[in-house]
Structures are given as C-alpha cells and as structure tokens.
Design a protein around this motif. Structure first.
Motif, PDB file in Angstrom:
ATOM      1  N   GLU A 239       0.685  -1.228  -0.001  1.00 50.24           N
ATOM      2  CA  GLU A 239      -0.093  -0.001  -0.058  1.00 50.24           C
ATOM      3  C   GLU A 239       0.951   1.297   0.068  1.00 50.24           C
ATOM      4  O   GLU A 239       0.539   2.310  -0.758  1.00 50.24           O
ATOM      5  CB  GLU A 239      -1.067   0.069   1.176  1.00 50.24           C
ATOM      6  CG  GLU A 239      -2.069  -1.256   1.124  1.00 50.24           C
ATOM      7  CD  GLU A 239      -2.959  -1.136   2.365  1.00 50.24           C
ATOM      8  OE1 GLU A 239      -4.081  -1.926   2.209  1.00 50.24           O
ATOM      9  OE2 GLU A 239      -2.724  -0.965   3.309  1.00 50.24           O
ATOM     10  N   ALA A 244      -2.936  -1.269  -4.924  1.00 51.42           N
ATOM     11  CA  ALA A 244      -3.950  -1.590  -4.565  1.00 51.42           C
ATOM     12  C   ALA A 244      -4.224  -2.983  -4.011  1.00 51.42           C
ATOM     13  O   ALA A 244      -3.783  -3.884  -4.958  1.00 51.42           O
ATOM     14  CB  ALA A 244      -5.160  -1.294  -5.494  1.00 51.42           C
ATOM     15  N   ALA A 246      -6.489  -5.914  -3.246  1.00 60.26           N
ATOM     16  CA  ALA A 246      -7.779  -6.417  -3.452  1.00 60.26           C
ATOM     17  C   ALA A 246      -8.179  -7.736  -3.514  1.00 60.26           C
ATOM     18  O   ALA A 246      -7.135  -8.373  -4.007  1.00 60.26           O
ATOM     19  CB  ALA A 246      -8.245  -5.531  -4.753  1.00 60.26           C
ATOM     20  N   SER A 250     -11.589  -9.295  -7.672  1.00 57.30           N
ATOM     21  CA  SER A 250     -11.930  -7.711  -7.968  1.00 57.30           C
ATOM     22  C   SER A 250     -11.376  -7.219  -9.361  1.00 57.30           C
ATOM     23  O   SER A 250     -10.375  -7.633  -9.705  1.00 57.30           O
ATOM     24  CB  SER A 250     -11.128  -7.084  -6.742  1.00 57.30           C
ATOM     25  OG  SER A 250     -11.278  -5.508  -6.952  1.00 57.30           O
ATOM     26  N   LEU A 252     -10.105  -4.222  -9.549  1.00 65.03           N
ATOM     27  CA  LEU A 252      -9.104  -3.365  -9.216  1.00 65.03           C
ATOM     28  C   LEU A 252      -7.572  -4.076  -9.422  1.00 65.03           C
ATOM     29  O   LEU A 252      -6.578  -3.476  -9.247  1.00 65.03           O
ATOM     30  CB  LEU A 252      -9.082  -2.889  -8.032  1.00 65.03           C
ATOM     31  CG  LEU A 252     -10.243  -2.138  -7.465  1.00 65.03           C
ATOM     32  CD1 LEU A 252     -10.608  -1.972  -6.030  1.00 65.03           C
ATOM     33  CD2 LEU A 252     -10.537  -0.900  -8.149  1.00 65.03           C
ATOM     34  N   THR A 255      -4.200  -2.197 -10.542  1.00 66.71           N
ATOM     35  CA  THR A 255      -4.191  -0.800 -10.767  1.00 66.71           C
ATOM     36  C   THR A 255      -3.448  -0.145  -9.408  1.00 66.71           C
ATOM     37  O   THR A 255      -3.263  -0.703  -8.404  1.00 66.71           O
ATOM     38  CB  THR A 255      -5.725  -0.287 -10.481  1.00 66.71           C
ATOM     39  OG1 THR A 255      -6.133  -0.868  -9.456  1.00 66.71           O
ATOM     40  CG2 THR A 255      -6.394  -0.979 -11.909  1.00 66.71           C
ATOM     41  N   ARG A 256      -3.059   1.143  -9.636  1.00 63.43           N
ATOM     42  CA  ARG A 256      -2.119   1.751  -8.563  1.00 63.43           C
ATOM     43  C   ARG A 256      -3.149   2.824  -7.831  1.00 63.43           C
ATOM     44  O   ARG A 256      -3.974   3.439  -8.603  1.00 63.43           O
ATOM     45  CB  ARG A 256      -0.946   2.449  -9.186  1.00 63.43           C
ATOM     46  CG  ARG A 256       0.142   1.282  -9.703  1.00 63.43           C
ATOM     47  CD  ARG A 256       1.106   2.114 -10.358  1.00 63.43           C
ATOM     48  NE  ARG A 256       2.025   2.983  -9.185  1.00 63.43           N
ATOM     49  CZ  ARG A 256       2.978   2.248  -8.542  1.00 63.43           C
ATOM     50  NH1 ARG A 256       3.115   1.075  -8.738  1.00 63.43           N
ATOM     51  NH2 ARG A 256       3.496   2.973  -7.771  1.00 63.43           N
ATOM     52  N   GLN A 257      -3.084   2.826  -6.692  1.00 60.71           N
ATOM     53  CA  GLN A 257      -3.925   3.805  -6.041  1.00 60.71           C
ATOM     54  C   GLN A 257      -3.410   5.342  -6.259  1.00 60.71           C
ATOM     55  O   GLN A 257      -2.196   5.764  -6.550  1.00 60.71           O
ATOM     56  CB  GLN A 257      -3.730   3.770  -4.306  1.00 60.71           C
ATOM     57  CG  GLN A 257      -4.213   2.150  -3.857  1.00 60.71           C
ATOM     58  CD  GLN A 257      -3.947   2.161  -2.393  1.00 60.71           C
ATOM     59  OE1 GLN A 257      -2.980   2.534  -1.978  1.00 60.71           O
ATOM     60  NE2 GLN A 257      -4.393   1.229  -1.826  1.00 60.71           N
TER      61      GLN A 257
END
Length: 259
Positions: A239, A244, A246, A250, A252, A255-257
């Motif tokens: 994190e 991400a 998940a 998911s 997600l 993917t990057r936050q």
C-alpha cells in the motif's frame, strides 16, 4: 494485488496459526477442506470468520493425507482424484453457504499443488472436478503450471500466484522445504521482495539471479512462524508503494492507488 493465506488448517484439538489475525490482513482465504487438514468445526468457524471480514473464500484442496499434512505425493487414480476434489468442494461450499458467503476460487495444497505443475493426468482430474462443481470458479496456481493451462482451455478463470515467504530456484520453482533457506523469515526482506514483484514482475532467486514471475496474488503461509507479522508487513509495503490490495475476483487488480 490480491493477498492470500492458507487458513483453517487445524484438526480436532490441534490448532495451527492465528487465522483471526490473518483474516484482518489478507484479502483471500485458502481454507482447508478436510483432506490434508480441517474438520467440520474448523471449516465452519473459518468460513464464518472470513465472511465477517469480507474476505474471499477459496477451497484449499489436497490429497487425502492428514498424517502427512498433504505434503506427500499420492499416485491416486485420476477418477478418484476428481471425486476427492469434488467431495472437498462440496464440504467447504456447505459451510461457506451457512456463513452467508460462497467459494470464489480453488487452490491446490502442498504436494498436489506441486504435482499439478507437470502431472497431466492429475491436472486434468482437478480441472474436471472444478468444472463439474462450478465452472464460474477461479483457479489459483503457479505461472506455467500444466493444470492452469488445462483450466484455461476448459474455460475456467485463471489467476497466477507467487509466494511471499518461500525461496525460488533460478528456474522459477519453489526451493523444496527440506533444503536450507526454503522458508523466508524476515518480514522486512519479504515485504521488499513483494513490492519488487508487484511493481517490476521479478524477484531474486537463491542463486542471486532474477526470476520473472507473473502474479495476480501473493501467498503468506499461515503456518510460517511470524505469519501475521509477515502479512502485515507485506500489505503495508504494497500500500505504501501505491499498489491496491484487493480480493482475487476484484477488477482493481494491478491498478495503482492515487497518491
């Protein structure tokens, strides 16, 4: 990136690992289905805890080998293996439903996990079991495994896995548990490896050579000493790097936050 752990591996009066603490960290739970570990009480309790935590439930199927914890190869006939996996899926599914959740994916355990990398007959047997039970389930295993290739051909969803707390050979396979250094212990070192894996797609093997590994999910073994500390370190590091964390199903993934 999904973070999974092997859970529910107690049996009778024997308990293994801190499942409740791990379920507060991981996003997917590989729950033993009674053949290598896990009994009715343990399966129901673990499914209930996973449902409460919002964690995806995975069926951790293995050889019928309680004495060897499923870490011994068994030359079981393919038809029998299909039936044994079906029995395990049926048992865990009942407890998952009772807990208000469902099985989302299937991950083989121990010797079966390693055997399915190359053993075509047993690979087909496990694929047949998953397809017959519920063809919407995802399957989880190591990149390049024969059983994942067969699963993909059969129309099953395939997710690739890497291990946080296990050393790799230069060829990309796991160092056997009976060899020195096979199981990693240092949470900080493990966390750094996982970030490198998630961001760059490779980790360093025992020889020092880099190994490319495609991974949708990272596993922390629940029976590894310090498993909870390791899982927390891995999640925090991912994190902090903007990855991400998940559940396995998911959208997600990878993917990057926003930072």
């Amino acid at each position: 990136m999904d973070l999974n752990a092997d859970l529910g591996e107690g049996f009778g009066r024997w308990t293994l690992g801190d499942d409740k603490a791990l379920l507060a960290v991981v996003t997917s739970a590989n729950i033993a289905c009674g053949h290598h570990a896990g009994d009715a009480d343990t399966m129901r309790e673990t499914c209930t805890l996973a449902a409460a935590a919002g964690t995806a439930v995975g069926a951790h199927v293995g050889y019928q080998d309680l004495a060897g914890f499923g870490r011994r190869f068994i030359d079981v006939a393919p038809d029998t293996l299909t039936n044994e996996v079906l029995a395990q899926l049926g048992a865990l599914s009942a407890f998952a439903r009772a807990a208000g959740t469902r099985i989302s994916y299937v991950k083989p355990h121990g010797a079966l996990y390693n055997t399915l990398v190359r053993h075509e007959a047993q690979a087909d047997a496990v694929v047949d079991a998953v397809r017959l039970f519920d063809p919407t389930l995802a399957v989880l295993g190591p990149p390049g495994a024969v059983w994942l290739k067969r699963a993909s051909v059969a129309g099953l969803r395939v997710w690739h896995e890497a291990f946080a707390d296990r050393a790799y050979t230069p060829s990309g396979t796991l160092v056997p548990r009976n060899e020195p250094g096979a199981v990693l212990r240092d949470p900080a070192e493990i966390a750094a490896r996982c970030v490198q894996l998630a961001t760059e797609g490779w980790i360093r093997s025992v020889s020092g050579r880099p190994v490319r590994i495609q991974a949708d999910s990272i596993c922390v073994h629940g029976d590894t000493p310090g498993a909870v500390e390791i899982a927390r370190a891995v999640r925090s590091a991912l994190e902090a790097a903007g990855i991400a964390v998940a559940r396995v199903e998911s959208p997600l993934r990878h993917t990057r936050q926003a930072v």
